[in-house]
Design a protein around this motif. Structure first.
Motif, short mmCIF file in Angstrom:
data_model
loop_
_atom_site.label_atom_id
_atom_site.label_comp_id
_atom_site.label_asym_id
_atom_site.label_seq_id
_atom_site.Cartn_x
_atom_site.Cartn_y
_atom_site.Cartn_z
N ILE A 1 59.30 -29.38 70.40
CA ILE A 1 57.93 -29.06 69.98
C ILE A 1 57.03 -30.43 69.92
O ILE A 1 55.45 -30.10 70.34
N LEU A 2 56.90 -31.11 68.50
CA LEU A 2 56.33 -31.78 68.04
C LEU A 2 56.44 -33.67 68.86
O LEU A 2 55.24 -33.77 68.27
N ALA A 3 56.88 -33.79 70.20
CA ALA A 3 56.70 -34.22 71.11
C ALA A 3 54.71 -33.88 71.43
O ALA A 3 54.04 -35.43 71.73
N ILE A 4 55.53 -32.92 72.05
CA ILE A 4 53.95 -32.61 72.33
C ILE A 4 52.86 -32.84 71.52
O ILE A 4 51.82 -32.88 72.07
N THR A 5 52.62 -31.56 70.31
CA THR A 5 51.70 -31.64 69.68
C THR A 5 50.76 -33.35 69.07
O THR A 5 49.76 -33.60 68.94
N ASP A 6 52.41 -34.33 68.97
CA ASP A 6 51.74 -34.95 68.41
C ASP A 6 51.04 -36.12 69.20
O ASP A 6 49.62 -36.97 68.66
N ASN A 7 51.25 -36.07 70.54
CA ASN A 7 50.21 -36.14 72.01
C ASN A 7 48.82 -34.42 71.87
O ASN A 7 48.28 -36.36 72.56
N ARG A 8 48.35 -34.81 71.34
CA ARG A 8 47.58 -33.53 71.45
C ARG A 8 47.34 -32.81 72.85
O ARG A 8 46.44 -32.25 73.22
N LEU A 9 48.71 -32.24 72.78
CA LEU A 9 49.16 -31.21 73.77
C LEU A 9 49.31 -30.10 73.88
O LEU A 9 49.76 -29.81 72.11
N LYS A 10 49.31 -29.20 74.38
CA LYS A 10 49.11 -27.69 73.56
C LYS A 10 51.34 -27.44 73.73
O LYS A 10 51.29 -27.43 75.75
N PRO A 11 51.87 -27.05 73.78
CA PRO A 11 52.70 -26.55 73.91
C PRO A 11 52.57 -24.92 74.33
O PRO A 11 51.90 -24.08 73.33
N VAL A 12 53.51 -24.40 75.67
CA VAL A 12 53.52 -23.02 75.95
C VAL A 12 54.69 -22.99 75.92
O VAL A 12 55.61 -23.44 76.63
N LEU A 13 54.88 -21.50 74.78
CA LEU A 13 56.74 -21.40 74.39
C LEU A 13 56.54 -20.65 75.60
O LEU A 13 56.49 -19.75 75.79
N VAL A 14 58.24 -20.82 75.60
CA VAL A 14 58.79 -19.47 77.42
C VAL A 14 59.99 -19.29 76.63
O VAL A 14 60.57 -20.10 76.07
N GLU A 15 60.75 -18.21 77.04
CA GLU A 15 61.52 -17.16 76.31
C GLU A 15 62.62 -17.89 77.28
O GLU A 15 62.49 -18.65 78.72
N PRO A 16 64.18 -18.21 76.21
CA PRO A 16 65.65 -18.36 77.23
C PRO A 16 65.59 -17.76 77.85
O PRO A 16 65.28 -16.26 77.73
N ASP A 17 66.87 -17.68 78.96
CA ASP A 17 67.72 -17.06 79.35
C ASP A 17 68.91 -16.93 78.50
O ASP A 17 69.45 -17.45 77.86
N ILE A 18 68.91 -15.46 77.91
CA ILE A 18 70.15 -15.11 76.80
C ILE A 18 71.18 -15.98 76.93
O ILE A 18 71.95 -15.77 76.03
#
Length: 398
Positions: free
Chosen positions: A93-110
């Motif tokens: 996620i740091l890689a995304i925000t460091d580039n001023r992009l927006k992370p969209v968090l999606v749940e995992p398969d349990i």
């Protein structure tokens, strides 16, 4: 004490080749962007099955540079969205925000702990530009659904392969008859548009310090990443891009060249230990990991034989993760009985202070995973007696 990972023992198992390789670099007097780095990049690209490999300073930088290159190419722009599993290590996620992009968090398969393909499409918007698939804990995250969604919405697929060096997955191969394709085994890191790799010392393929790499089949992307990783320089003292200083040094490259030829063998030893755990841990309070056995998504779990687990080449068992409702109590019990464990990871990204803007997100599956997971010892130098001790002590847990 049974160590979670005995790095000293791992390192010693590569001697005297490691010391010889390091001495070779020291004697050469060339420590950056030299013959060792070039040779490792060629060897790793061939191992992964990609046209290009660009060494970087670490795994985080590998992901940062992929996104930064897509921005330089005009494929992405500030504010664009990147779909990412909510339970990944924060570096993704740091890689995304460091580039001023927006992370969209999606749940995992349990069951697999990887992103749930059934939830990806509903997260796509007009601003979505990529899906980052994380091969978490060493299990390949790949499916027909993910590739079809990417194709439908013209999205890039970026692999975070930090934990899964050497893993395979089954894809559709060359057509063998009308409408029929033969399955083909390909390694993670060669599946998407680009992949980031980490060679942190504790990884299945670990250096003696930080290190990373990008692999890709995209000629233009690979060229731009190489420029960006070297101060944005297209030739010495000429800088066409606002780049970074992120290079794999010669000593680490030489170390990785020694270790790479044994990676498949070491991964297979991990599978044997995982199979032993799966067959012999029978405590009803412990939830064992499950393996997505093939592209169709069928599962094998703790009730399977060790031969089935051993044969599941899509998992390289970087970490063997169990779940327990009373995780902290189990950890304390194991510590008291000489079994070192770790938690991967105790706090999910959206609950970290660094991402306070996401604290109110409702991600119950992610939060459950982070409350319950515990990582047991596993490594290619772990003995059968040590694995048996771990099993015995866990089975006696009340």
């Amino acid at each position: 004490m049974i160590k979670f990972l005995d790095l000293q023992k791992v390192t010693s198992s590569f001697e005297p080749e490691l010391s010889s390789a390091i001495a070779r670099v020291v004697k050469s007097g060339w420590f950056l962007l030299g013959e060792e780095s070039a040779a490792f990049e060629k060897e790793f690209a061939e191992f992964i099955g990609s046209k290009h490999c660009i060494g970087t300073a670490n795994g985080l930088d590998a992901l940062r540079l992929i996104l930064k290159a897509y921005i330089a190419l005009g494929v992405m722009h500030e504010g664009d969205e990147i779909i990412v599993p909510a339970n990944t290590f924060i570096a993704t996620i740091l890689a995304i925000t460091d580039n001023r992009l927006k992370p969209v968090l999606v749940e995992p398969d349990i069951d697999t702990y990887n992103i749930d393909p059934a939830l990806i499409e509903q997260a796509v918007t007009a601003r979505t530009k990529a899906i980052i698939v994380v091969h978490l804990y060493g299990q390949a995250c790949w499916s027909v659904e993910i590739t079809e969604i990417a194709r439908k919405y013209n999205l890039k697929i970026i692999e975070d392969n930090a934990q899964a060096a050497g893993a395979f997955t089954i894809t559709h191969g060359t057509p063998v008859a009308a409408g029929i394709q033969a399955p083909a085994a390909r390694r993670t890191g060669s599946l998407g548009d680009a992949a980031g790799h980490s060679f942190y010392p504790g990884k299945n393929l670990g250096a003696l310090g930080d290190g990373g790499a990008v692999t890709t089949d995209d000629d233009e992307l690979g060229t731009i990443i190489r420029y960006l990783a070297n101060y944005g320089s297209t030739q010495k003292y000429v800088h066409d891009y606002k780049g970074l200083n992120s290079r794999l040094d010669e000593i680490q490259a030489a170390v990785l060249r020694v270790k790479l030829p044994r990676l498949d063998t070491d991964n297979q030893r991990r599978r044997v230990i995982a199979g032993f755990y799966a067959k012999n841990i029978i405590n009803p309070g412990i939830i064992l990991p499950r393996v997505c056995h093939n592209i169709s998504g069928s599962m094998i779990s703790g009730n399977s034989t060790d031969d089935q687990i051993t044969g599941a080449l899509n998992h390289v068992w970087h970490i063997y993760v169990v779940r327990c409702r009373e995780r902290d109590r189990l950890k304390k019990y194991l510590d008291e009985n000489g079994i070192q464990t770790l938690i991967h990871y105790p706090v999910p990204p959206h609950k970290q202070k660094a991402y306070a803007e996401y604290v109110n997100l409702s991600l119950p599956v992610t939060e459950k995973i982070h409350r319950e997971v515990l990582s047991l010892p596993i490594s290619p130098v772990m003995t059968q007696d040590e694995a048996a001790q771990v099993v015995s002590i866990i089975n006696n847990y009340k």
